[in-house]
Design an enzyme around this catalytic site. Structure first.
Site, mmCIF file in Angstrom:
data_model
loop_
_atom_site.group_PDB
_atom_site.id
_atom_site.type_symbol
_atom_site.label_atom_id
_atom_site.label_comp_id
_atom_site.label_asym_id
_atom_site.label_seq_id
_atom_site.Cartn_x
_atom_site.Cartn_y
_atom_site.Cartn_z
ATOM 1 C CD GLU A 82 8.182 42.570 22.632
ATOM 2 O OE1 GLU A 82 7.192 41.814 22.752
ATOM 3 O OE2 GLU A 82 8.554 43.009 21.522
ATOM 4 C CD GLU B 207 10.764 42.918 18.584
ATOM 5 O OE1 GLU B 207 9.526 42.972 18.336
ATOM 6 O OE2 GLU B 207 11.278 42.013 19.235
#
Length: 344
Positions: A178, A270
């Site tokens: 991320e 995720e």
């Protein structure tokens, strides 16, 4: 899914590391054989042994195919404050039980922790708000203390990955995740130093530490942060849909396809709510695996028992996903130790 995207589902089982161990090559062969046909179920555990896997099994009769683990508590700036990492052992046990292992690393900054609890205590040192560590400055000066500490931390985690390599465990390795969001320190100074860190980590882990059991999962979430096809085996997207929204996330799947013209596997590395397999098939959002985050994304305490929370994914959807013919659970995985190598 258009013709071009359909063609890019045909991914060759070739890893970026030319010296990849057979265990990694066999896993990659299976992943390529499965991609576009089925989705592997997956679940992250907490930083210690938490009850996610048992909750899923109790409700569905199956364990997820992919177990998610984290080197968070192995970061040196945490262990020197008393943290104890447990996930290396848990991951080995998961592999021995027949599951696939994926690791991320909530990398506590090597130094310069703000340490102002509760929101920015030392234990949250992977967040940009909890450290003043400057990655750009570190990468610009290999003689600096910051750069040397980066290498120290990489070497510590490499030592744990070596344990898994010696046990024959292939790892879906997802570091620096991320990054484009900027909320983690490795992304706080922009794409250029982060890409340099990714390449440094790849070179050091592969060449110095001989970590040929890794399949490199890049999860930067923006095209400008892509380090290049020679440094990425698989692309992961982290998507947290609104609670009880079981959309396929096809927009993010297409976004991930746009990062490169090369054919790379796309995974939902995720997620909050589970995607509905029927919608995935309908929309052509054929994620190779999902990995639901831990805690209340799955379970809660109720009258002294651990039960499905129903907050993000309701129990009926959990059962649907784990019993759907499109999904793969741990008991359906082949013998990955002896899986045939498709290519020399």
């Amino acid at each position: 899914m258009n013709v071009e995207w359909a063609q890019r589902m045909n991914v060759e089982p070739k890893l970026i590391n030319p010296l990849a161990d057979d265990c990694a090559r066999r896993l990659m062969a299976y992943l390529c054989d499965t991609y576009g046909k089925r989705m592997l179920t997956g679940q992250q555990i907490g930083v210690h042994a938490t009850p996610e896997m048992d909750v899923i099994f109790h409700e569905t009769g199956h364990y997820p195919a992919v177990g998610g683990f984290d080197f968070m508590n192995d970061s040196p700036s945490r262990t020197e404050r008393g943290s104890v990492g447990t996930d290396t052992t848990l991951a080995l046990q998961w592999w021995q039980a027949g599951g696939i292992v994926t690791f991320c690393w909530h990398w506590n900054a090597p130094k310069d922790l703000v340490d102002r609890p509760p929101d920015n205590g030392w234990h949250r040192g992977f967040y940009s708000s909890a450290t003043t560590f400057d990655l750009a400055r570190a990468m610009d000066d290999p003689s600096s203390e910051e750069y040397v500490l980066l290498l120290r931390d990489i070497d510590v985690i490499s030592g744990l990955l070596v344990q898994l390599r010696e046990a024959g465990v292939p790892v879906l390795w997802r570091p620096l995740h991320e990054a484009s969001g900027g909320w983690f320190w490795w992304g706080a100074k922009g794409s250029e130093p982060c890409i340099r860190l990714w390449k440094l980590m790849y070179d050091r882990m592969t060449q110095l530490h001989g970590l040929h059991n890794l399949i490199w999962v890049w999860n930067g979430q923006h095209k400008d942060w892509y380090p290049g096809d020679a440094y990425v085996d698989i692309i992961g997207e982290d998507v947290y849909s609104p609670a009880q929204n079981y959309q396929s996330n096809v927009g993010r799947f297409r976004q991930a396809l746009s990062y490169t013209d090369a054919a790379k596997i796309i995974a939902l590395s995720e997620n909050g709510p589970l995607p509905d397999p029927d919608l995935m098939i309908e929309d052509g959002a054929l994620w190779l695996w999902n990995c639901t985050w831990y805690g209340n994304f799955l379970h809660k305490q109720e009258e002294g028992e651990t039960v499905v929370s129903n907050q993000y994914t309701e129990v009926e959807m959990l059962k649907k996903v784990y019993r759907h013919p499109f999904t793969v659970t741990r008991d359906e995985l082949p013998d990955l130790v002896h899986y045939p190598l498709s290519h020399p």
